[in-house]
Design a protein around this motif. Sequence first.
Motif, PDB file in Angstrom:
ATOM      1  N   ASP A   1       1.080  -0.714   0.154  1.00 28.60           N
ATOM      2  CA  ASP A   1       0.313   0.091  -0.129  1.00 28.60           C
ATOM      3  C   ASP A   1       1.064   1.247  -0.111  1.00 28.60           C
ATOM      4  N   SER A   2       2.078   1.321   0.914  1.00 28.44           N
ATOM      5  CA  SER A   2       2.604   2.110   1.095  1.00 28.44           C
ATOM      6  C   SER A   2       3.930   2.529  -0.457  1.00 28.44           C
TER       7      SER A   2
ATOM      8  N   LYS B   1      -4.317   2.585  -8.786  1.00 32.10           N
ATOM      9  CA  LYS B   1      -4.931   2.456  -7.246  1.00 32.10           C
ATOM     10  C   LYS B   1      -3.319   3.320  -6.731  1.00 32.10           C
TER      11      LYS B   1
ATOM     12  N   LYS C   1      -0.859   4.302  -0.015  1.00 35.24           N
ATOM     13  CA  LYS C   1      -1.251   5.100   0.926  1.00 35.24           C
ATOM     14  C   LYS C   1      -0.598   5.615   1.402  1.00 35.24           C
TER      15      LYS C   1
END
Length: 359
Positions: A103-104, A264, A267
Amino acid sequence: MINVTKPFLPPMEEYQAYLKQIWERNWLTNNGPLVNELELRLKELLQVNHLLYLNNGTIALQIAIKALKLKGEIITTPFSYVATTSSIIWEGCTPVFVDIDADSLNIDATKIEAAITADTTAIIATHTYGNPCDIDAIQAIADKYQLKVIYDAAHCFGTKYKGKSVYVYGDISTASFHATKLFHTIEGGAVFTKDPELLKKMAHMRNFGHNGPEDFAEVGINGKNSEVHAAMGLVNLKYVEANAQSRQRQFEKYNEWMKYLKLKTIKLTPDSQSNFSYYPVIFESGKAIAKAIEMLNGHWVYPRRYFYPTLNNLNYVAKCATPVCDMISPKVLCLPMYHTLSMEEIDFICRLLLRAQNN
Ligand SMILES: Cc1ncc(COP(=O)(O)O)c(C=O)c1O
């Protein structure tokens, strides 16, 4: 043509006013008054204890590794610019790659412990795209195993974590002030540390090890930067906040488009304040990213695949298993972002992405 980034240039007269001072003083380098002024201004702006202004972010990493006397294995991320890994090798250490968080895209702190061996001496992690790593988890592991922590914070000018500049974390943080960065001095970099002894050591190191004209305290290198570079930094400081704000507006504009695009985004780390330096997107497949690049390039838009190939694939490192990074890296694209990029240009870029998606 729209490139992934464009260096900021301040009004030429403002730079020339500093050049005039330099000419009058005839002091070009070697810890000059503009270098000192820039260090003081940065210290105040960033609210950090100490920093040393250097000639680039790569030398900053090398000085950090040398100053901490690192040996053996250094745990690091495969998803960063080549300088993060090459500096480790240059300093005679061995990079051990730990996979990234999906995510990161920062190093996955939950996987670090499994990679620690008797030879591990440090963790060098990149706050990728200016988005802080899991700093608390990394520090807890470092404390448990008595490892040093260096953060490659090359992308992080203005980034905060828990209300403080991200540069205050780790034993040493390094920055790049290269021309393409949010704040730049054409070429430039810095090291940050809270430890005054370490700072003194690195101050010697950046100046060939000199401790006075006839004394050498350490083995050193030429890590100094010049008055003309510091002058560019002093002028640019005036504009850095406005440039950061324009990037934030661009970031928000790209965000609005994301509801129409099958992409996407990364995050953002909780409790942190991003500097909105990059807009990375992750495509669904290799085919989708290839179509998008073809479409964009066909209309003179040149995004960049930061970071591809990954550092794990360099021909001078031993490979480690990093399946998440291997899967994601070929699908990541950084969309254009720079001070003069207009909202209309972002609409244009995103319409092209939509067209590539629908074709
Ligand atoms: C993550 C990272 N580390 C290190 C560097 C090296 O910085 P410099 O170009 O100032 O040597 C860069 C350069 O962009 C970078 O992106």
